[in-house]
Design an enzyme around this catalytic site. Structure first.
Site, mmCIF file in Angstrom:
data_model
loop_
_atom_site.group_PDB
_atom_site.id
_atom_site.type_symbol
_atom_site.label_atom_id
_atom_site.label_comp_id
_atom_site.label_asym_id
_atom_site.label_seq_id
_atom_site.Cartn_x
_atom_site.Cartn_y
_atom_site.Cartn_z
ATOM 1 N N ASP A 153 1.325 -4.579 32.787
ATOM 2 C CA ASP A 153 2.466 -3.657 32.747
ATOM 3 C C ASP A 153 3.670 -4.232 31.996
ATOM 4 O OD1 ASP A 153 0.907 -2.007 34.293
ATOM 5 O OD2 ASP A 153 1.895 -2.517 36.184
ATOM 6 N N MET B 204 -2.162 2.911 31.567
ATOM 7 C CA MET B 204 -1.590 2.446 32.848
ATOM 8 C C MET B 204 -0.115 2.047 32.714
ATOM 9 S SD MET B 204 -4.504 0.231 34.789
ATOM 10 C CE MET B 204 -5.656 1.021 35.905
ATOM 11 N N GLY B 205 0.546 1.970 33.837
ATOM 12 C CA GLY B 205 1.958 1.580 33.883
ATOM 13 C C GLY B 205 2.711 2.652 34.662
ATOM 14 N N LEU C 96 -10.647 -0.114 32.005
ATOM 15 C CA LEU C 96 -11.146 -0.756 30.771
ATOM 16 C C LEU C 96 -10.025 -1.500 30.060
ATOM 17 C CD1 LEU C 96 -13.348 2.147 29.370
ATOM 18 C CD2 LEU C 96 -14.165 -0.067 30.194
ATOM 19 N N GLN C 97 -8.796 -0.929 30.121
ATOM 20 C CA GLN C 97 -7.688 -1.517 29.370
ATOM 21 C C GLN C 97 -7.292 -2.906 29.891
ATOM 22 O OE1 GLN C 97 -4.050 1.082 30.217
ATOM 23 N NE2 GLN C 97 -5.643 1.989 31.471
ATOM 24 N N ARG C 98 -7.624 -3.201 31.130
ATOM 25 C CA ARG C 98 -7.253 -4.530 31.631
ATOM 26 C C ARG C 98 -8.471 -5.438 31.775
ATOM 27 N NH1 ARG C 98 -5.581 -2.450 37.723
ATOM 28 N NH2 ARG C 98 -7.704 -2.395 38.521
HETATM 29 O O1 F6P Z 1 -0.195 -3.497 38.431
HETATM 30 C C1 F6P Z 1 -1.112 -3.457 37.403
HETATM 31 C C2 F6P Z 1 -1.867 -2.153 37.365
HETATM 32 O O2 F6P Z 1 -2.949 -2.329 36.494
HETATM 33 C C3 F6P Z 1 -1.025 -0.926 37.024
HETATM 34 O O3 F6P Z 1 -0.845 -0.718 35.655
HETATM 35 C C4 F6P Z 1 -1.786 0.193 37.653
HETATM 36 O O4 F6P Z 1 -0.954 1.283 37.930
HETATM 37 C C5 F6P Z 1 -2.279 -0.449 38.899
HETATM 38 O O5 F6P Z 1 -2.407 -1.830 38.636
HETATM 39 C C6 F6P Z 1 -3.593 0.082 39.390
HETATM 40 O O6 F6P Z 1 -3.918 -0.562 40.557
HETATM 41 P P1 F6P Z 1 -5.326 -0.535 41.279
HETATM 42 O O7 F6P Z 1 -6.282 -1.301 40.444
HETATM 43 O O8 F6P Z 1 -5.059 -1.187 42.580
HETATM 44 O O9 F6P Z 1 -5.680 0.896 41.368
#
Ligand code: F6P
Length: 405
Positions: free
Chosen positions: A141, A185-186, A294-296
């Site tokens: 984020d 995400m974010g 996928l983005q992370r």
């Molecule tokens: O905090 C990082 C993050 O990847 C956010 O961008 C996203 O909103 C959130 O985690 C999603 O969380 P979870 O994997 O617990 O659903």
């Protein structure tokens, strides 16, 4: 010699294991540290004494490299909010630290995880215990204050911008107007959605519209813009943050969403919301794509800059702790853009725990685009392909030996 314990917490990134590798490597090199423990599932696992010995899994230079190139979180994660002190949980953690001879605690996480570092370092200080607590930042984020950027962001930014450029190519093959809505995400900070702007560097001209949580979303203005594009363009790509809100601050995607221990809503659906808005009002071809996890998790498409900084900030955290620092979060300070240079430092944890850094208003254009300054800021962070795995073979991830000690 005192021992160390490391935990990972919050949402995964493709670079967080590089920081873990950095902490372990520097701890081993230092000659000042005994055992190197890992807490499974962050502070929650620590409280449950689910503790492993990292020396048994990470033995060679090859193991460090494999760990650094393994996405997600090798130790597992949690979203656990420390109870307000005084509370027996703190005494229990102190007992566990004494039992395991812990002198140093490293917590790799985002804003919420820094709260754990803050609470524990304050508790140990108040008890007169020399147990040093250092926060190592991570989050896709990019919303932690006091640091130029956060490890993990650059790789996710590279994946988002690269994927949007690919989507633009794929979606322009038919001789008709169509819209792609890409959800990124974010929740409250749109850094990662803004990073989609780098797709334009490939020459594709997309995304044409970028919607961030920082600016209230106006459906009528959106439809007007899409309609104008439909008259002159073949393709329209819209990058939208999962966290877009209406003029009253309500998430446009959160209906019925569950909430985590910090009260954060689990979001998803902003893309689908825009898709149905376009379908209903304009009836043109539209597809929404949610990058979701996928983005992370995209370890195959990381930024070399990001992975090397993530590794180094882990090493610097150990150096800081050994030099006496506690109750701090490690930081990256950008010295110059060209050549790209950063310094590593630290700030008191109170300056960043639970706080979110959003995009400066002057970097947002007309509520639906970002400025050249934003692109300049982003470019160095996505630079270089991290040399992760041998060409032509499937990734050889490092899986930790999770035997509880
Ligand atoms: O905090 C990082 C993050 O990847 C956010 O961008 C996203 O909103 C959130 O985690 C999603 O969380 P979870 O994997 O617990 O659903």
């Amino acid at each position: 010699m005192k021992n160390i314990i490391i935990g990972q917490s919050g949402g995964p990134t493709a670079a967080i294991n590089a920081s873990l590798a950095g902490v372990v490597r520097q701890a081993m090199r230092s000659g000042e540290i005994g055992e190197i423990y890992g807490a499974l599932n962050g502070i929650e696992g620590l409280i449950g004494r689910r503790i492993i010995n990292l020396r048994s899994s990470i033995k060679s230079a090859e193991d460090y490299d494999r760990l650094a190139a393994t996405p997600a979180m090798a130790l597992g994660s949690c979203r656990y909010k420390m109870p307000a002190p005084p509370h027996q949980t703190y005494d229990e953690i102190l007992r566990i630290f004494k039992d395991y001879g812990i002198g140093y605690f490293f917590y790799i996480g985002g804003n919420d995880s820094m709260d754990t570092v803050k609470q524990l370092s304050a508790f140990f200080k108040q008890k007169g215990e020399d147990i040093r607590c250092v926060g190592v930042p991570k989050t896709i984020d990019n919303d932690l204050p006091c640091t130029d950027h956060t490890p993990g962001f650059g790789s996710a930014a590279k994946y988002i911008s690269g994927s949007i450029a690919e989507l633009a190519l794929d979606s322009s093959v038919y001789d008709m107007f169509s819209v792609i809505v890409a959800e990124v995400m974010g929740r409250n900070a749109g850094w990662l959605t803004a990073a989609s702007v780098l797709a334009r560097d490939t020459g594709c001209g997309s995304p044409q519209l970028i919607y961030l949580p920082e600016t209230p979303f106006d459906p009528d203005d959106f439809i007007k813009r899409v309609s104008e594009y439909s008259k002159k363009k073949q393709l329209l790509i819209v990058a939208v943050s999962e966290g877009i809100k209406d003029k009253d601050g309500a998430y446009l995607s959160a209906s019925g969403a569950s909430v985590d221990g910090f009260g954060h809503a689990a979001l998803a659906g902003a893309g689908r919301y825009l898709e149905s808005l376009i379908k209903d009002r304009l009836g043109c071809k539209v597809r929404s794509i949610e990058f979701s996890v996928l983005q992370r998790a995209a370890g195959h498409y990381t930024s070399a800059t990001d992975i090397s900084e993530a590794l180094r900030i882990g090493e610097e955290a150990v150096i800081a702790a050994l030099s006496g620092q506690t109750g701090v979060m490690m930081t990256l300070e950008r010295v110059s853009n060209s050549p790209y240079l950063v310094n590593f430092g630290s700030v008191p944890i109170e300056m960043c725990a639970n706080l979110e850094k959003t995009i400066p208003a002057e970097w947002i254009i007309d509520g639906c685009d970002v400025s050249d300054e934003m692109a300049e800021y982003l470019r160095p962070l996505v630079k270089g392909n991290a040399p992760s795995f041998e060409e032509g073979v499937m990734p050889s991830y490092l899986y930790l030996d999770k035997t509880i000690v």
